[in-house]
Write a protein that holds these residues in place. Sequence first.
Motif, PDB file in Angstrom:
ATOM      1  N   GLY A  32      97.168  18.818  11.450  1.00 51.82           N
ATOM      2  CA  GLY A  32      95.801  19.224  11.130  1.00 51.82           C
ATOM      3  C   GLY A  32      95.744  20.695  10.824  1.00 51.82           C
ATOM      4  O   GLY A  32      96.767  21.349  10.564  1.00 51.82           O
ATOM      5  N   GLY A  33      94.546  21.243  10.846  1.00 54.88           N
ATOM      6  CA  GLY A  33      94.407  22.655  10.552  1.00 54.88           C
ATOM      7  C   GLY A  33      93.034  23.196  10.874  1.00 54.88           C
ATOM      8  O   GLY A  33      92.078  22.445  11.071  1.00 54.88           O
ATOM      9  N   PHE A  34      92.937  24.525  10.960  1.00 54.13           N
ATOM     10  CA  PHE A  34      91.678  25.227  11.145  1.00 54.13           C
ATOM     11  C   PHE A  34      91.851  26.653  10.621  1.00 54.13           C
ATOM     12  O   PHE A  34      92.952  27.064  10.246  1.00 54.13           O
ATOM     13  CB  PHE A  34      91.226  25.239  12.611  1.00 54.13           C
ATOM     14  CG  PHE A  34      92.251  25.756  13.584  1.00 54.13           C
ATOM     15  CD1 PHE A  34      92.475  27.106  13.753  1.00 54.13           C
ATOM     16  CD2 PHE A  34      92.978  24.868  14.375  1.00 54.13           C
ATOM     17  CE1 PHE A  34      93.401  27.580  14.652  1.00 54.13           C
ATOM     18  CE2 PHE A  34      93.911  25.332  15.280  1.00 54.13           C
ATOM     19  CZ  PHE A  34      94.117  26.681  15.421  1.00 54.13           C
ATOM     20  N   SER A  66      91.200  36.302   7.841  1.00 53.39           N
ATOM     21  CA  SER A  66      90.916  34.894   8.107  1.00 53.39           C
ATOM     22  C   SER A  66      91.755  34.047   7.162  1.00 53.39           C
ATOM     23  O   SER A  66      91.794  34.309   5.956  1.00 53.39           O
ATOM     24  CB  SER A  66      89.429  34.584   7.905  1.00 53.39           C
ATOM     25  OG  SER A  66      88.634  35.354   8.786  1.00 53.39           O
ATOM     26  N   GLN A  67      92.406  33.046   7.732  1.00 50.46           N
ATOM     27  CA  GLN A  67      93.297  32.227   6.924  1.00 50.46           C
ATOM     28  C   GLN A  67      93.424  30.837   7.522  1.00 50.46           C
ATOM     29  O   GLN A  67      93.340  30.667   8.741  1.00 50.46           O
ATOM     30  CB  GLN A  67      94.672  32.887   6.833  1.00 50.46           C
ATOM     31  CG  GLN A  67      95.640  32.203   5.894  1.00 50.46           C
ATOM     32  CD  GLN A  67      96.938  32.980   5.764  1.00 50.46           C
ATOM     33  OE1 GLN A  67      97.060  34.103   6.219  1.00 50.46           O
ATOM     34  NE2 GLN A  67      97.928  32.363   5.141  1.00 50.46           N
ATOM     35  N   PHE A  68      93.628  29.856   6.666  1.00 53.56           N
ATOM     36  CA  PHE A  68      93.829  28.482   7.119  1.00 53.56           C
ATOM     37  C   PHE A  68      95.113  28.389   7.927  1.00 53.56           C
ATOM     38  O   PHE A  68      96.159  28.881   7.507  1.00 53.56           O
ATOM     39  CB  PHE A  68      93.905  27.537   5.926  1.00 53.56           C
ATOM     40  CG  PHE A  68      94.111  26.100   6.323  1.00 53.56           C
ATOM     41  CD1 PHE A  68      93.063  25.344   6.826  1.00 53.56           C
ATOM     42  CD2 PHE A  68      95.346  25.498   6.178  1.00 53.56           C
ATOM     43  CE1 PHE A  68      93.248  24.014   7.198  1.00 53.56           C
ATOM     44  CE2 PHE A  68      95.541  24.180   6.541  1.00 53.56           C
ATOM     45  CZ  PHE A  68      94.492  23.434   7.042  1.00 53.56           C
ATOM     46  N   LEU A  69      95.021  27.809   9.106  1.00 55.57           N
ATOM     47  CA  LEU A  69      96.155  27.729  10.028  1.00 55.57           C
ATOM     48  C   LEU A  69      96.539  26.276  10.263  1.00 55.57           C
ATOM     49  O   LEU A  69      95.776  25.525  10.878  1.00 55.57           O
ATOM     50  CB  LEU A  69      95.793  28.394  11.356  1.00 55.57           C
ATOM     51  CG  LEU A  69      96.827  28.299  12.475  1.00 55.57           C
ATOM     52  CD1 LEU A  69      98.064  29.099  12.103  1.00 55.57           C
ATOM     53  CD2 LEU A  69      96.254  28.821  13.778  1.00 55.57           C
ATOM     54  N   PRO A  70      97.679  25.838   9.778  1.00 49.20           N
ATOM     55  CA  PRO A  70      98.108  24.465  10.052  1.00 49.20           C
ATOM     56  C   PRO A  70      98.683  24.352  11.460  1.00 49.20           C
ATOM     57  O   PRO A  70      99.164  25.330  12.044  1.00 49.20           O
ATOM     58  CB  PRO A  70      99.186  24.216   8.994  1.00 49.20           C
ATOM     59  CG  PRO A  70      99.758  25.563   8.747  1.00 49.20           C
ATOM     60  CD  PRO A  70      98.620  26.552   8.910  1.00 49.20           C
TER      61      PRO A  70
END
Length: 290
Positions: A32-34, A66-70
Amino acid sequence: MLKSFIIRSMTLLAFIASPLAFAENNTIIRIGGFYANTDSTIDVNDPILGNAFALDFESDLKLEESQFLPFFEFSHHFNDRHILYVDWKRLHRNAVVQSVEKPFQFTWDDTTYDIKSGISLDSTLNIDIMRVGYGYDIWQGDNYDVGVSVGLHAMFIKTAFKGRIGICDSGTETRCPDTIDVPKVVDEKLSAPLPDVGIYGSYEFYPGFKLNSHAQYFYIKLDDLKGGLVDVRLGVEAEISENWHMTAAFNYYEVDVEYTSTFTEADIKLADYNIYYSFTGPMLSISYQF
């Protein structure tokens, strides 16, 4: 070092679980990711004023805040009440500053690197966090379970700079006289595996729908290391099919680590780091159970 820690962790889990494979087992793989918010600094020297200051990777070197984190999670349930788990979170960033505004110097491996103002600088900061652990269900019912967990986590940090950089001996008191095109200056460090403790639970409130939650905590303060970890998650898991599930959750995740300059056995000087990275908000994941 990174590969060694991973191999040892996976070998330990396999060793513990293998004698119990005859029991009622199930394994879950989740991805997943956030979005993560990061604030990272490294202590460097001002070559003009002669004092130390904190260089900010986000505001000074333009790395994304801020960056998408898997993330990846693996868990193995065995003997009805026991759980082994591994999870991995990854935050890799790179940015190019066309003209450095603040000149600075830093020392790695007894070599001083001089970054002059006005040059183009390619910066990299990679952070990986891995946790391995064990959980035990204290209370169980037809549609719920509550347990406690203990584990180890480690943070892997890679810093790299690329550009026209001055290089001189660490004893140099003034600016390095010459600059050369440096392909890449790399510093890698691994925090010692540190313990964390937590609680978890799940409740099936409707057939095919579960309320899941967990909370983990850790804090330590030593001579050269200070930091903490907080991970609180509450989510709803829906059964898509017999083996596939989807989870929507609200997560509060925070890591705050400070490394102080120290010397290793090989007399290699490590830079000071202060890394704070957090997330508060929704996250999505999909899992497969077999």
